[in-house]
Enzyme design. Structure first.
Site, PDB file in Angstrom:
ATOM      1  CE1 TYR A   8       4.986  -1.777   0.345  1.00 24.37           C
ATOM      2  CE2 TYR A   8       5.739  -1.851  -1.814  1.00 24.37           C
ATOM      3  CZ  TYR A   8       5.807  -1.486  -0.535  1.00 24.37           C
ATOM      4  OH  TYR A   8       6.735  -0.221  -0.523  1.00 24.37           O
ATOM      5  CD  GLU A  30       5.737   1.167   2.723  1.00 27.66           C
ATOM      6  OE1 GLU A  30       5.617   1.557   3.729  1.00 27.66           O
ATOM      7  OE2 GLU A  30       6.559   0.513   1.972  1.00 27.66           O
TER       8      GLU A  30
END
Ligand code: GDP
Ligand code: MN
Length: 396
Positions: free
Chosen positions: A118, A206
């Site tokens: 991530y 993101e």
């Protein structure tokens, strides 16, 4: 302003960020042509079909599927295009899918298992610095990771005077447990990603997941890009990527007439002048037990025409059960605003919800008289609290 995954990926690639390659398609036939082209370019035989909507969690909602043949590409694209995709991040009605991204399958087998990480880039508002947030736990909601295993989330802050430094990109690659080729790839990935973030005046990136392929390439498999609206004037190419179908229709309409409107979930419509007073009004509504249906700053010129446009926008939301008008007459005189409200009310002829009006400032007393004598379902209030209480009373 948010970009679609495919738009975000193309932008990132232009800054040298390695991405899972793909081609956008709006029909099953286009999807097949895209898959053939990708096979020629990348050698991949398998493709992922990904719904392009402004919402995350598409995989969970059935909006991301693997196709192992051209027949499957056609079939799956046919299923996904036109569907109403419901994900944990959409409303219960979901979002209509107008286009899909046909992407190369990058989870191919090899020497190592593919690994998901991530990574996000955002502004830390408490330190006033950009930061990179990253984790070994990619592919799942970062909210869940934050709750269950917060020690697996790392952050790296960037000093604006120096920018991102090489030791920081190495630290990130190290904390992700990488070595060799993958380590080097990750340092390059992070540096390009940060360059893209700063150069495009973005407010959030993101990338979940960032993938380490079985042959140690590091690439963006997903992209969520939010651009700073206030900087869009200097990124005409990015501004042109706006997809109004993905945005709230009333917000789009408000923007077109120069009003600052944000749709919310409650039932009390708000018409306020000044962002600060608007925020305070929303707080007060909540304190009185209500829920604001919107944020609306009508700005300095609250004349009849503008008030009418504002009422019209507020009433487009079927949840609105009452409207609170809270306007401070500093430059604009309260009696003019009051007259505007009365005129708009009569002109529109279709207002069926009670309206509570608090006007304070220049000629507030004349304004109150005007409202009280109008014979309409409009109540006046002098004090802030009184206004909120009256709203509660009409909702009860
Ligand atoms: P999101 O669900 O909206 O966050 O969409 P993502 O783009 O993150 O895709 C969801 C999931 O699909 C990823 O976490 C992967 O597990 C899977 N996925 C994405 N690309 C590929 C691919 O090329 N091959 C395979 N097998 N799975 C993929
Ligand atoms: Mn994702």
């Amino acid at each position: 302003m948010n970009l679609h995954e495919y738009q975000g990926k193309e932008m990132l690639a232009s800054f040298g960020v390695r991405i899972q390659r793909g081609i956008v398609a709006t029909t099953p036939a286009e999807a097949v042509a895209a898959a053939k082209k990708l096979t020629e370019e990348t050698g991949t035989g398998w493709h992922v079909i990904k719904a392009q909507v402004h919402a995350g969690g598409r995989g969970k909602g059935g909006g991301v599927k693997l196709a192992k043949s051209l027949e499957q590409v056609e079939e799956i694209a046919g299923q996904i295009i036109g569907m109403n995709l419901v994900t944990p991040q959409t409303s219960a009605e979901g979002k209509k899918v107008h286009q899909v991204l046909i992407a190369e399958d990058v989870y191919y087998p090899g020497d190592n298992e593919p690994e998901e990480y991530y990574m996000s880039v955002l502004l830390n508002r408490s330190t006033g610095r950009n930061m990179i947030m990253y984790s070994t736990e990619g592919g799942m909601d970062i909210e869940t990771v934050a709750e269950e295993t917060p020690h697996l989330i790392f952050t790296e802050e960037i000093n604006p005077a120096t920018g991102l430094l090489p030791f920081q990109t190495r630290k990130i690659a190290f904390n992700l447990g990488l070595s060799g080729t993958a380590f080097k790839e990750m340092t390059k990935f992070v540096a390009s990603l940060y360059k893209a973030y700063v150069s495009t005046d973005s407010s959030l990136f993101e990338i979940n997941p960032v993938l380490k392929t079985s042959d140690d390439k590091i690439m963006a498999v997903d992209s969520k890009v939010s651009l700073d609206e206030n900087a869009l004037f200097r990124h005409k190419d990015l501004a042109a990527l706006r997809d109004e179908r993905e945005e709230n229709a009333v917000e789009v309409e408000a923007k077109a007439v120069g009003l600052n409107y944000v749709d919310l979930d409650g039932n009390v419509g708000c018409m306020v002048n000044g962002a600060g007073l608007a925020m305070a009004t929303m707080d007060l509504i909540k304190q009185a037990g209500g829920e604001p249906a919107n944020f609306l700053d009508v700005g300095g010129t609250a004349d009849a025409e503008r008030v009418e446009i504002a009422f019209d926008l507020i009433l487009k939301d079927p949840n609105v059960k009452a409207i609170l008008v809270n306007i401070f007459g500093g430059i604009v005189r309260c009696d003019r605003v009051a007259q505007g409200i009365v005129d708009a009310y009569k002109n529109m002829g279709n207002i069926e919800v009670p309206i509570i009006v608090r006007l304070q400032g220049t000629n507030a007393d004349i304004a109150k008289e005007l409202i009280d004598n109008s014979g309409l379902d409009v109540q006046s209030a002098v004090e802030f609290q009184e206004a909120a209480d009256k709203v509660q009373a009409v909702l009860a």
